[in-house]
Scaffold this active site. Structure first.
Site, short mmCIF file in Angstrom:
data_model
loop_
_atom_site.label_atom_id
_atom_site.label_comp_id
_atom_site.label_asym_id
_atom_site.label_seq_id
_atom_site.Cartn_x
_atom_site.Cartn_y
_atom_site.Cartn_z
N HIS A 125 0.87 -1.18 0.00
CA HIS A 125 0.00 0.00 0.00
C HIS A 125 0.91 1.24 0.00
O HIS A 125 2.01 1.20 0.57
CB HIS A 125 -0.84 -0.05 1.28
CG HIS A 125 -1.93 0.97 1.36
ND1 HIS A 125 -1.69 2.27 1.72
CD2 HIS A 125 -3.27 0.86 1.17
CE1 HIS A 125 -2.84 2.94 1.74
NE2 HIS A 125 -3.82 2.10 1.41
N ASP A 202 3.18 -4.41 7.77
CA ASP A 202 1.90 -3.71 7.70
C ASP A 202 0.79 -4.77 7.81
O ASP A 202 0.55 -5.53 6.87
CB ASP A 202 1.84 -2.96 6.37
CG ASP A 202 0.48 -2.32 6.12
OD1 ASP A 202 -0.44 -2.55 6.92
OD2 ASP A 202 0.35 -1.60 5.11
N GLN A 205 -4.43 -5.37 6.72
CA GLN A 205 -5.41 -6.30 6.13
C GLN A 205 -5.34 -7.69 6.75
O GLN A 205 -5.98 -8.61 6.28
CB GLN A 205 -5.18 -6.41 4.61
CG GLN A 205 -5.44 -5.14 3.85
CD GLN A 205 -6.90 -4.69 3.90
OE1 GLN A 205 -7.81 -5.47 4.19
NE2 GLN A 205 -7.14 -3.42 3.63
N LYS A 228 -10.36 -1.27 10.29
CA LYS A 228 -10.45 -2.43 9.41
C LYS A 228 -10.70 -3.71 10.20
O LYS A 228 -10.73 -4.81 9.66
CB LYS A 228 -9.17 -2.57 8.58
CG LYS A 228 -8.99 -1.40 7.60
CD LYS A 228 -7.79 -1.61 6.73
CE LYS A 228 -7.36 -0.35 6.03
NZ LYS A 228 -8.16 -0.02 4.86
N CYS A 368 -4.54 2.25 -3.88
CA CYS A 368 -3.33 2.79 -3.23
C CYS A 368 -2.16 1.82 -3.40
O CYS A 368 -1.37 1.63 -2.46
CB CYS A 368 -3.58 3.08 -1.75
SG CYS A 368 -4.73 4.42 -1.48
#
Ligand code: PMP
Length: 410
Positions: A125, A202, A205, A228, A368
């Site tokens: 991202h 990261d 997700q 999220k 993104c």
């Protein structure tokens, strides 16, 4: 696993927005990867905070402040246990993944110099690309993307080769947002550790779909956003190993993060406060705590199987429709939460708008992740993504709406 093998409806019914009508159509929400919907318990926890406990944290001696502080600090411990961190000092509240990564990239400025190498997941991202580019610009370091294969997955041989350049930092996605692909982060972090690189994962997700164990991943930093994972917007987490957090120069300075202040010199406080200047997003942190309780109370195995089944069903139905290109899927069938696709040569935006006219919310664009799109040689794509509340009916409605779009466009 079918919905009837456990009480899926009891989970879905906790999300009031899913009963919404959009014009003539009931809402069919398949954009959870952008932001998840919120269960009633999260809304109630935030409301209760404002109605019964609203006070600033850490400052006053009065009872209300003590209650607010306790609730706020309890969530820090909840997050610690949720991601299996060793201590709650390692949990920093931020405003989201983007801020967490910026705090690390900014905080490491003094540690970097001309020629240092930063390896970045080629499918990352932008939030996990641009802060590293800015760090490189400030210090003369260079960002090298880790190449992807034709499925948009990290080329692990190329990664091994790049590690011979002895990078100072490796930044990876746990699960990519555009394609829902899962990176073998444990193995990749272990290799990075061997060459002495710092590692940032990261997890934006990943947290809502997988069990996260930061100790077993072994990364220096792990970051994610509350919104999220069924929590509110405006709150996120920066986890770090203690020494990795201690070397960060605070990006924000001011109240809350100091030990003593005088015009002759100021000293900073200890972790975690040192990295939490100013009044935090208290209600949002409390909402995040409610989201973690919600997630922790779900029947974990059944929910994982339900989500896996749904993603596979979605992929299957899409491929049966014809004229569909699906991205990032391999025979491993290990995609998490999202399916990326295009309908023939049609523009993803047109497909998204025509689906929306039938009440179906998906996302179209570059997600993104422009470098990933370049690597796949597409301008963008559509993405349908699911959450714990999604069911087979959502997929069936989406497929029938897409069939209609196909008949209009092709
Ligand atoms: N990384 C990934 C993988 C994401 O999916 C997102 C959100 N789309 C972000 C970073 C940025 O998260 P936020 O906007 O909550 O800071």
């Amino acid at each position: 696993m079918t919905d009837s093998q456990f009480d899926h409806q009891a989970i879905r019914s906790q999300f009031p927005i899913l009963d919404m009508q959009l014009g003539d159509n009931p809402l069919c929400y398949l954009d959870t990867a952008a932001t998840s919907q919120k269960p009633q318990c999260v809304l109630d926890a935030m409301n209760e905070y404002y109605v019964q406990n609203n006070a600033n944290v850490h400052r006053a001696a009065h009872q209300l402040a003590a209650r607010a502080t306790q609730k706020y600090e309890n969530v820090r411990m909840q997050v610690q246990h949720f991601i299996h961190a060793a201590t709650s000092q390692q949990i920093i509240f931020t405003h989201g993944t983007t801020e967490s990564i910026n705090m690390v990239a900014h905080g490491l400025t003094e540690q970097f110099q001309q020629g240092d190498v930063i390896l970045v997941d080629g499918a990352a991202h932008h939030a996990n690309i641009v802060p590293w580019q800015a760090l490189a610009q400030r210090t003369g370091a260079k960002v090298i993307p880790i190449p992807l294969d034709s499925n948009g997955r990290i080329d692990l041989t190329a990664y091994d080769d790049l590690l011979t350049q002895l990078p100072k930092l490796v930044a990876l996605s746990h699960v990519t947002n555009a394609l829902g692909t899962l990176n073998p982060v444990n193995e990749m972090v272990a290799k990075a550790n061997k060459v002495g690189a710092l590692t940032l994962i990261d997890g934006a997700q990943a947290v809502a779909h997988l069990d996260i164990d930061v100790e077993s991943i072994g990364c220096d930093y792990y970051v994610f956003s509350g919104h999220k994972m069924y929590g509110p917007t405006g709150v996120g987490i920066l986890y770090g190993k203690l020494n990795a957090l201690e070397i960060l120069t605070p990006m924000l300075t001011g109240g809350e993060m100091i030990k003593t202040v005088s015009f002759n010199g100021t000293s900073y406080g200890e972790l975690p406060n040192r990295l939490e200047a100013g009044t935090p997003a208290i209600a949002e942190v409390i909402g995040l705590g409610a989201a973690i309780s919600f997630l922790s109370n779900l029947p974990k195995i059944q929910i994982r199987q339900h989500e896996l089944h749904l993603i596979q069903y979605l992929q299957q139905q899409l491929s049966q429709l014809g004229d569909i290109s699906v991205y990032g899927v391999t025979t491993d069938n290990d995609n998490i939460g999202a399916v990326a696709f295009n309908l023939a040569d049609e523009h993803h935006q047109d497909v998204g708008i025509l689906l929306d006219q039938q009440g179906v919310a998906i996302r179209g664009g570059h997600h993104c992740a422009m470098p990933l799109m370049q690597s796949l040689q597409i301008k963008g794509c559509c993405r349908a993504s699911i959450g714990v509340y999604s069911n087979q009916q959502d997929v069936d409605r989406f497929i029938s709406a897409l069939t209609e779009v196909k008949s209009i466009l092709l």
